[in-house]
Design an enzyme around this catalytic site. Sequence first.
Site, mmCIF file in Angstrom:
data_model
loop_
_atom_site.group_PDB
_atom_site.id
_atom_site.type_symbol
_atom_site.label_atom_id
_atom_site.label_comp_id
_atom_site.label_asym_id
_atom_site.label_seq_id
_atom_site.Cartn_x
_atom_site.Cartn_y
_atom_site.Cartn_z
ATOM 1 N N THR A 174 -9.661 -11.514 4.809
ATOM 2 C CA THR A 174 -10.588 -11.954 5.746
ATOM 3 C C THR A 174 -9.298 -13.265 6.266
ATOM 4 O O THR A 174 -9.864 -14.253 7.369
ATOM 5 C CB THR A 174 -11.352 -11.842 6.249
ATOM 6 O OG1 THR A 174 -12.223 -13.564 5.179
ATOM 7 C CG2 THR A 174 -12.433 -10.759 6.504
ATOM 8 N N ARG A 206 -5.521 -14.631 5.284
ATOM 9 C CA ARG A 206 -4.000 -14.182 5.748
ATOM 10 C C ARG A 206 -3.601 -13.281 5.377
ATOM 11 O O ARG A 206 -3.285 -12.908 3.767
ATOM 12 C CB ARG A 206 -3.725 -15.865 5.884
ATOM 13 C CG ARG A 206 -3.805 -16.804 6.259
ATOM 14 C CD ARG A 206 -3.788 -16.278 7.841
ATOM 15 N NE ARG A 206 -3.941 -17.760 8.748
ATOM 16 C CZ ARG A 206 -4.963 -17.600 9.468
ATOM 17 N NH1 ARG A 206 -5.565 -16.886 9.705
ATOM 18 N NH2 ARG A 206 -5.461 -18.541 10.314
ATOM 19 N N ASP A 255 -8.900 -7.644 7.043
ATOM 20 C CA ASP A 255 -8.632 -8.544 8.953
ATOM 21 C C ASP A 255 -7.972 -9.079 9.003
ATOM 22 O O ASP A 255 -7.195 -9.006 10.170
ATOM 23 C CB ASP A 255 -10.397 -9.210 8.969
ATOM 24 C CG ASP A 255 -10.060 -9.766 10.641
ATOM 25 O OD1 ASP A 255 -10.604 -8.712 11.534
ATOM 26 O OD2 ASP A 255 -9.947 -10.528 11.108
ATOM 27 N N GLU A 308 1.289 -9.245 10.649
ATOM 28 C CA GLU A 308 0.659 -8.170 11.422
ATOM 29 C C GLU A 308 0.812 -9.122 13.229
ATOM 30 O O GLU A 308 0.333 -8.805 14.070
ATOM 31 C CB GLU A 308 -0.851 -9.111 11.578
ATOM 32 C CG GLU A 308 -0.952 -10.414 11.695
ATOM 33 C CD GLU A 308 -2.360 -10.958 10.923
ATOM 34 O OE1 GLU A 308 -2.879 -10.976 10.439
ATOM 35 O OE2 GLU A 308 -2.358 -12.398 12.367
ATOM 36 N N HIS A 315 -7.893 -8.845 13.226
ATOM 37 C CA HIS A 315 -7.584 -10.240 13.417
ATOM 38 C C HIS A 315 -8.714 -10.470 14.351
ATOM 39 O O HIS A 315 -9.190 -11.454 14.991
ATOM 40 C CB HIS A 315 -6.341 -10.610 13.320
ATOM 41 C CG HIS A 315 -6.269 -12.318 12.874
ATOM 42 N ND1 HIS A 315 -5.368 -12.798 12.234
ATOM 43 C CD2 HIS A 315 -7.771 -13.352 12.646
ATOM 44 C CE1 HIS A 315 -5.476 -13.668 11.800
ATOM 45 N NE2 HIS A 315 -6.765 -14.131 12.002
ATOM 46 N N GLN A 316 -10.426 -9.953 14.184
ATOM 47 C CA GLN A 316 -11.319 -10.276 15.081
ATOM 48 C C GLN A 316 -12.320 -10.893 14.093
ATOM 49 O O GLN A 316 -13.337 -11.627 14.987
ATOM 50 C CB GLN A 316 -11.802 -9.168 15.296
ATOM 51 C CG GLN A 316 -12.630 -8.195 14.488
ATOM 52 C CD GLN A 316 -13.230 -6.841 15.353
ATOM 53 O OE1 GLN A 316 -12.452 -5.778 15.949
ATOM 54 N NE2 GLN A 316 -14.766 -6.885 14.981
ATOM 55 N N ALA A 317 -11.957 -11.401 13.016
ATOM 56 C CA ALA A 317 -12.987 -12.604 12.176
ATOM 57 C C ALA A 317 -13.988 -13.940 13.087
ATOM 58 O O ALA A 317 -14.841 -13.536 12.680
ATOM 59 C CB ALA A 317 -13.217 -12.775 10.312
ATOM 60 N N PHE A 318 -12.977 -14.589 13.202
ATOM 61 C CA PHE A 318 -13.496 -15.380 13.907
ATOM 62 C C PHE A 318 -13.839 -15.585 15.561
ATOM 63 O O PHE A 318 -15.052 -16.218 16.319
ATOM 64 C CB PHE A 318 -11.987 -16.546 14.519
ATOM 65 C CG PHE A 318 -11.152 -15.530 15.545
ATOM 66 C CD1 PHE A 318 -10.381 -14.632 15.509
ATOM 67 C CD2 PHE A 318 -11.707 -16.050 16.903
ATOM 68 C CE1 PHE A 318 -9.640 -13.894 16.268
ATOM 69 C CE2 PHE A 318 -10.799 -15.792 18.292
ATOM 70 C CZ PHE A 318 -10.200 -14.175 17.674
HETATM 71 P P1 NAI Z 1 -11.379 -23.940 3.861
HETATM 72 O O1 NAI Z 1 -10.529 -25.580 3.513
HETATM 73 O O2 NAI Z 1 -13.066 -24.819 4.177
HETATM 74 O O3 NAI Z 1 -11.596 -23.545 1.879
HETATM 75 C C1 NAI Z 1 -10.242 -22.751 1.591
HETATM 76 C C2 NAI Z 1 -10.359 -23.701 0.058
HETATM 77 O O4 NAI Z 1 -9.903 -22.548 -0.550
HETATM 78 C C3 NAI Z 1 -10.790 -24.335 -0.660
HETATM 79 O O5 NAI Z 1 -11.514 -24.833 -1.486
HETATM 80 C C4 NAI Z 1 -9.147 -25.143 -1.062
HETATM 81 O O6 NAI Z 1 -9.674 -25.681 -2.449
HETATM 82 C C5 NAI Z 1 -9.201 -23.714 -1.465
HETATM 83 N N1 NAI Z 1 -7.691 -23.107 -1.854
HETATM 84 C C6 NAI Z 1 -7.119 -23.698 -2.510
HETATM 85 N N2 NAI Z 1 -5.393 -23.439 -2.183
HETATM 86 C C7 NAI Z 1 -6.350 -22.528 -3.489
HETATM 87 C C8 NAI Z 1 -5.408 -22.074 -4.789
HETATM 88 N N3 NAI Z 1 -3.715 -22.105 -4.798
HETATM 89 N N4 NAI Z 1 -6.184 -21.315 -5.618
HETATM 90 C C9 NAI Z 1 -7.373 -20.856 -5.130
HETATM 91 N N5 NAI Z 1 -8.663 -21.816 -3.881
HETATM 92 C C10 NAI Z 1 -7.029 -22.888 -3.074
HETATM 93 O O7 NAI Z 1 -10.988 -23.018 4.236
HETATM 94 P P2 NAI Z 1 -11.691 -22.191 5.489
HETATM 95 O O8 NAI Z 1 -11.837 -22.669 6.452
HETATM 96 O O9 NAI Z 1 -13.268 -21.550 4.443
HETATM 97 O O10 NAI Z 1 -10.996 -20.765 6.197
HETATM 98 C C11 NAI Z 1 -10.495 -20.156 4.667
HETATM 99 C C12 NAI Z 1 -8.637 -19.514 5.084
HETATM 100 O O11 NAI Z 1 -9.935 -18.676 6.249
HETATM 101 C C13 NAI Z 1 -8.433 -20.248 6.829
HETATM 102 O O12 NAI Z 1 -7.770 -20.591 5.511
HETATM 103 C C14 NAI Z 1 -8.182 -19.168 7.245
HETATM 104 O O13 NAI Z 1 -6.728 -18.470 6.351
HETATM 105 C C15 NAI Z 1 -8.757 -18.534 6.637
HETATM 106 N N6 NAI Z 1 -9.256 -18.197 8.438
HETATM 107 C C16 NAI Z 1 -9.485 -16.450 8.932
HETATM 108 C C17 NAI Z 1 -10.111 -16.318 10.232
HETATM 109 C C18 NAI Z 1 -9.699 -14.602 11.051
HETATM 110 O O14 NAI Z 1 -10.246 -14.556 11.608
HETATM 111 N N7 NAI Z 1 -9.628 -13.535 10.071
HETATM 112 C C19 NAI Z 1 -10.483 -17.299 10.735
HETATM 113 C C20 NAI Z 1 -10.268 -18.792 10.192
HETATM 114 C C21 NAI Z 1 -10.105 -18.987 8.941
#
Ligand code: NAI
Length: 331
Positions: free
Chosen positions: A232, A234, A258, A263, A295-298
């Site tokens: 969910t 990227r 998702d 996409e 891409h609806q998780a949000f």
């Molecule tokens: P966050 O910044 O709180 O957490 C991301 C985590 O990934 C952090 O703990 C970070 O240290 C870790 N990280 C960074 N580089 C890494 C690596 N090389 N290996 C392992 N871990 C690593 O972000 P949050 O809010 O949890 O969001 C995560 C992702 O979810 C976003 O970057 C976004 O791509 C995706 N997302 C998807 C949505 C959807 O509708 N499908 C909606 C919102 C976010």
Amino acid sequence: MEIAVFSAKSYDRQHLDAANAAEGHQLKYFEVPLDNETVGLAAGHGAVCIFVNDRADATVLEALGRGGTKLVALRCTGFNNVDLKAAQALGIKVVRVVDYSPNAVAEHAAALLMAVNRKIHRAYNRTRDFNFSLEGLMGFDLCGKTVAVIGTGKIGRVFAKIMVGFGCNVIGYDKYPSPEFEALGGRYADEGEIGASADCISLHCPLTPETHHIINAETLSRAKPGALLINTSRGGLIDTEAVIGALRSGQLGGLAIDVYEQEAGLFFRDLSGIIVDDSVLQQLITFPNVIVTGHQAFLTREAVTTICETTLRSVTEFESGKPLTNEVGAG
Ligand code: NAI
């Protein structure tokens, strides 16, 4: 401030208009995504408001700068579609929504896991045709199984908490481990252990050059046979062709996504009346053990309300010269 809102859907308009009652900006909505061809629409707008598949690369940012845009406001968390260095060089600030509802995304990831494991998508289709056969619908108990969380940030931790609630053994991997993940019952593990023991892997790290194709032919070859993969986060985290190979061989027992590498140009649109020119996605969609959501998780009321309020509040901060709470720096 005049804001050009790109990729605007009905729910964006509804929630941005509601949030704008407190902020008083002038919003101009465009259904098209921001890219090299549409960037002219932003001319004269001090800010543009964009979403996950809008493109703000160096060329687009230069055109935005020429048109007088000083702020790019992402109404999402991820910012991999913005060239931050180019924005900095052009003096264009970038803000995002750091924190809205991690529950929305984590709960969707849990829903995908439950659906692909218990074949809800297949049962739904069958019973609509009064086919109540159970052949091919067997799943496994989640309780007692090992679930790996890659990226234990805000969303990953909520997902981990849900999995702990199911009675799973939750292991995690993160470049920057967090004591909060351990406090809620998770344990950090190395890649080898994750591959060998995870019955389910759920991706929650951002897309960066380092995490691009973090799931590839090599990592998949080390996965526990029959493991489920949930994404969910990227699309670019997964080498989709390699995943198709692993699904074909049975190395992966199921996939629920998702997000999808290619996409942009597909998701957020109704393409049901045309032949989609993407053989990789076509193959994926034919597999019985694959679920794709667009891409609806949000997309929950709570998350979208917070996204819109935070985005417009950031524009107000910028307009009034205040420090930007949600600024994304070039690093
Ligand atoms: P966050 O910044 O709180 O957490 C991301 C985590 O990934 C952090 O703990 C970070 O240290 C870790 N990280 C960074 N580089 C890494 C690596 N090389 N290996 C392992 N871990 C690593 O972000 P949050 O809010 O949890 O969001 C995560 C992702 O979810 C976003 O970057 C976004 O791509 C995706 N997302 C998807 C949505 C959807 O509708 N499908 C909606 C919102 C976010």
